[in-house]
Every structure is written in C-alpha cells, then in structure tokens.
Design a protein around this motif. Structure first.
Motif, mmCIF file in Angstrom:
data_model
loop_
_atom_site.group_PDB
_atom_site.id
_atom_site.type_symbol
_atom_site.label_atom_id
_atom_site.label_comp_id
_atom_site.label_asym_id
_atom_site.label_seq_id
_atom_site.Cartn_x
_atom_site.Cartn_y
_atom_site.Cartn_z
ATOM 1 N N UNK A 137 8.983 2.501 0.676
ATOM 2 C CA UNK A 137 9.320 3.497 1.690
ATOM 3 C C UNK A 137 9.127 4.856 1.020
ATOM 4 N N UNK A 138 8.161 5.606 1.487
ATOM 5 C CA UNK A 138 7.752 6.861 0.858
ATOM 6 C C UNK A 138 8.102 8.008 1.804
ATOM 7 N N UNK A 139 8.821 8.993 1.300
ATOM 8 C CA UNK A 139 9.216 10.139 2.102
ATOM 9 C C UNK A 139 8.276 11.315 1.909
ATOM 10 N N UNK A 140 7.975 11.999 3.002
ATOM 11 C CA UNK A 140 7.188 13.234 2.969
ATOM 12 C C UNK A 140 8.097 14.333 3.511
ATOM 13 N N UNK A 141 8.546 15.235 2.642
ATOM 14 C CA UNK A 141 9.537 16.225 3.035
ATOM 15 C C UNK A 141 9.042 17.633 2.699
ATOM 16 N N UNK A 168 11.203 -2.429 7.291
ATOM 17 C CA UNK A 168 10.348 -2.146 6.139
ATOM 18 C C UNK A 168 10.124 -3.380 5.268
ATOM 19 N N UNK A 169 10.892 -4.427 5.496
ATOM 20 C CA UNK A 169 10.715 -5.636 4.709
ATOM 21 C C UNK A 169 9.316 -6.209 4.947
ATOM 22 N N UNK A 170 8.531 -6.282 3.887
ATOM 23 C CA UNK A 170 7.179 -6.813 3.999
ATOM 24 C C UNK A 170 6.159 -5.814 4.506
ATOM 25 N N UNK A 171 6.570 -4.544 4.671
ATOM 26 C CA UNK A 171 5.652 -3.498 5.137
ATOM 27 C C UNK A 171 5.763 -2.289 4.225
ATOM 28 N N UNK A 172 4.832 -1.359 4.441
ATOM 29 C CA UNK A 172 4.894 -0.044 3.798
ATOM 30 C C UNK A 172 5.279 0.977 4.860
#
Length: 253
Positions: free
Chosen positions: A33-37, A195-199
């Motif tokens: 899980x990638x945040x763009x802030x 998000x489990x199993x995903x990006x």
C-alpha cells in the motif's frame, strides 16, 4: 517478475508552460500500500490522471507490470488490471446498490447495450455482486437506491464496483475525503482488507490514515518528488514539514 509493479521515469506534464508534474520517478512495490501525499496543488491528482491515462504525459514513461503503458488509453490499462477510483464519489444514484455493482460485472459480456438486456439474463451476476457487497460491508443496503446512501457508504460502494473489475492494482484518490471519524475508520479497515493480494496506490490528505495504512510514501510538492520512505522517515524530514506547515515551521512539528 519485477518487485515493482508500477514504475515511472521522468514523468512530466505541462499545461501551456505550467509544469504540473515534473520529472517524477515513482516505484510502487508489488503487494504494497503506497501513499502519494503532498500539500494542495502538489500535482497528486494530475499524477494519478497520468498513471491511468486520463492525461498523456508531455514526456517520460510509465511501465505497469513490465509493460510500457505510456501511450495506452484508459480502458486499455483498466483491462490490464490497473483500476482507479475518483476524488468525487461517482455512483448511479437511481440504481440500487446491487445494480451498481452488477453494471461493473457486466463488462465481461463485452457489449455496449446491457442496460437493455432482460432482467433474467442480468441476474446471473447477482450472486457475485452480493459477495462484493459483503466484502465492503454493504449487504444490508443491496436493495437501497445508491443515491440514498450516506457519503461514507457511497465510497464503500465505489470500492465494490472497483473490485468488480478484478483489479491487480487499485488507485484510490482521497478515499476518506469529507468523511466523519466513524466513516474514516470503516474505510481504513476496508482498504486494508481489499489490499490483501493486491497493490494499492492512494492519494490521501489525512496523515493519520497514511500512517496507519501505507508501507511506503512518496511526497510531492510543486509537481516534484520531495521525499520518499516509510511514514516515520518522511514525517521527520524538515523539508516535508516545511512543505506542509510553511518554511518557518520547526522540524519537530
């Protein structure tokens, strides 16, 4: 298989001389899980629009799952499993909650006229639609008109319709914007579950949400990458503090 599912090099978007996104190099790890802030006007939504092909870059490249998607169209990248939600809640208000999810499931038919198919034919999707509503906590609202849902549950419905497209990677644009504390907690739990199993790549202003959800964070300001790392690292970065609170803000703020 590359550890990064989404990568950009030199990603830039100019609007008649105004540079909204400048030379962005983004690396999103598969399964994270990638945040763009960043502060308002940092270029976050423009970056999202570039990644999902609603805008074409002025220059630079975008690679998704090892494939160059720089010149592709939005529908083409969606079919590859790169699917987004939008900042403004978008549902069919006069359809039921179940019917909203069913519309997304109908894409497998490959036709443009499924609104005019018989009800009996379309009911084949009801079981899967109910499963998705269960996943996002909306089972009790299946028969309700989508327009009657409170805001937080509309966002959950959007996530259900996004899941109906079977995404490999989800891009969520401010999923908790305008929500009550109770709704924020519900959406955080939901994002963590789906998000489990995903990006997941998400734009989010609520830094408490970012801290609790994101494995890695990229900070944008004035269209450029200012910092990157985990929350503890970027939150202590004096340049990040200054970008959010002003140039005279003390680092400990």
């Amino acid at each position: 298989m590359s550890d990064c599912i989404l990568e950009t090099e030199g990603l830039t978007k100019e609007f008649r001389g105004f540079v909204a996104v400048s030379d962005v190099a983004l690396r999103v790890r598969r399964g994270s899980i990638h945040g763009l802030i960043g502060p308002n006007g940092a270029g976050k939504t423009t970056c999202f629009n570039l990644l999902t092909k609603f805008l074409q870059p002025t220059r630079g490249t975008i690679r998704y799952d090892g494939r160059d998607i720089t010149s592709m169209k939005p529908a083409e990248v969606a079919r590859l499993g790169l699917v987004r939600s939008f900042q403004i809640s978008a549902v069919f208000p006069h359809l039921t909650v179940l019917e909203n999810v069913r519309v997304a499931l109908q894409r497998e038919r490959g036709g443009s006229y499924d609104f005019w198919r018989s009800e009996t034919l379309l009911r084949r999707y009801d079981a899967r639609a109910r499963e998705l509503l269960e996943d996002v906590g909306l089972s009790a609202y299946a028969g309700a008109l989508a327009g009657s849902l409170p805001y937080g549950r509309k966002r959950a419905l959007e996530i259900a319709t996004t899941l109906a497209l079977e995404p490999v990677m989800m891009l969520l644009d401010e999923p908790t914007a305008g929500m009550t504390h109770e709704d924020v907690d519900r959406i955080v739990t939901l994002v963590r579950r789906v998000a489990q199993g995903r990006t997941v790549l998400m734009v989010e202003h609520n830094l408490k949400v970012v801290e609790g959800l994101c494995d890695r964070i990229t900070v944008l300001t004035r269209g450029k990458v200012l910092a990157e790392g985990d929350y503890a690292t970027v939150s202590r970065n004096p340049e990040v503090v200054a970008a959010y609170l002003g140039s005279d803000a003390p680092a400990h703020a």
